[in-house]
Write a protein that holds these residues in place. Structure first.
Motif, PDB file in Angstrom:
ATOM      1  N   GLN A  85      57.751   9.315  34.648  1.00 52.73           N
ATOM      2  CA  GLN A  85      57.162  10.527  35.222  1.00 52.73           C
ATOM      3  C   GLN A  85      55.667  10.589  34.953  1.00 52.73           C
ATOM      4  N   GLU A 162      60.811  10.459  39.740  1.00 54.10           N
ATOM      5  CA  GLU A 162      59.943  11.342  40.523  1.00 54.10           C
ATOM      6  C   GLU A 162      58.795  10.562  41.175  1.00 54.10           C
ATOM      7  N   MET A 165      55.981  12.532  43.261  1.00 59.92           N
ATOM      8  CA  MET A 165      55.362  13.689  42.617  1.00 59.92           C
ATOM      9  C   MET A 165      53.841  13.592  42.705  1.00 59.92           C
ATOM     10  N   THR A 193      64.798  12.667  41.385  1.00 55.17           N
ATOM     11  CA  THR A 193      63.883  13.523  42.136  1.00 55.17           C
ATOM     12  C   THR A 193      64.380  14.953  42.205  1.00 55.17           C
TER      13      THR A 193
END
Length: 242
Positions: A85, A162, A165, A193
């Motif tokens: 992330q 993710e 993002m 996600t």
């Protein structure tokens, strides 16, 4: 039956009094895009960190590409690409130098290293900015560089936590196409996600987890029929908001 790439058997992870993952069992097949969905704090990132061997489960068993995790993590990791992330690029290095550095860590060198770096840069749309320092990149460009880093060594299993993002709509579309291309090339992709459109457009199957527990598993069509809802968003909201 499809070959199993990743298997979790009754896996739990506890941090003190907090049960982050609760008896999670999953089978993820080779060559599929598998979505791991859930609200913030559901246990998605903890699960992928255990799959990578970065965390030891409190109980249960994990097998990844035939390796027992985390005991055989060092042998397994050369076959795994991970996008975490957090973006942690080396800002004083250029985009190309970032990828060359990580490529060498995976044993790439010479012409093979140069070819893989160029291919990764092209796939994420950073070829024209490859020789600029990563510290000059926008947040979205750093994210794309991280995706390139996850695939530069051509891993069998790609885990994207993710991936879209902070990206603009054009970068999101590029990453979605890349995910499908990886699967079409025989790679296994695990996608975590909160963006349900990402899942609908890229995933072959999805698992929805809430409070560390598996609450639904299947193709999007199967989940729509099972829960009598139209669209993944309605299924998701029905399950995680009661």
């Amino acid at each position: 039956m499809p070959e199993i790439a990743v298997k979790l058997d009754e896996v739990s992870k506890r941090f003190g009094h907090i049960l982050a993952v609760d008896r999670l069992s999953l089978e993820i097949f080779r060559g599929e895009v598998f979505g791991l969905l859930g609200p913030n704090g559901a246990g998605k990132t903890t699960t992928v960190r255990m799959i990578c061997g970065l965390l030891r489960p409190t109980s249960g068993h994990i097998t990844v590409l035939g390796y027992k995790m985390p005991d055989e993590a060092l042998r397994a990791r050369k076959h795994i690409g991970l996008l975490p992330q957090e973006s942690d690029v080396y800002e004083m290095l250029t985009g190309r130098e970032n990828l060359e550095y990580f490529g060498r860590l995976y044993g790439l060198e010479g012409e093979e290293l140069a070819r893989r770096v160029e291919e990764a840069l092209r796939l994420v749309g950073l070829s024209k900015r490859a020789d600029d320092r990563a510290g000059e990149y926008s947040g979205g460009m750093k994210r794309r560089l991280m995706v390139a880093r996850a695939i530069v060594h051509d891993p069998e299993l790609v885990i994207l936590d993710e991936p879209t993002m902070g990206l603009d709509v054009f970068a999101v579309r590029r990453i979605r196409r890349l995910i499908r291309r990886l699967a079409e090339g025989g790679r296994t992709v695990i996608l975590t996600t909160n963006d349900l459109e990402d899942a609908e457009r890229t995933c072959d199957r999805v698992a929805i987890i809430d409070k560390g527990r598996l609450v639904a598993l299947g193709t999007i069509k199967e989940l729509e029929e099972r829960f009598q809802e139209k669209g993944l968003e309605d299924v998701f909201l029905k399950l995680v908001e009661g």
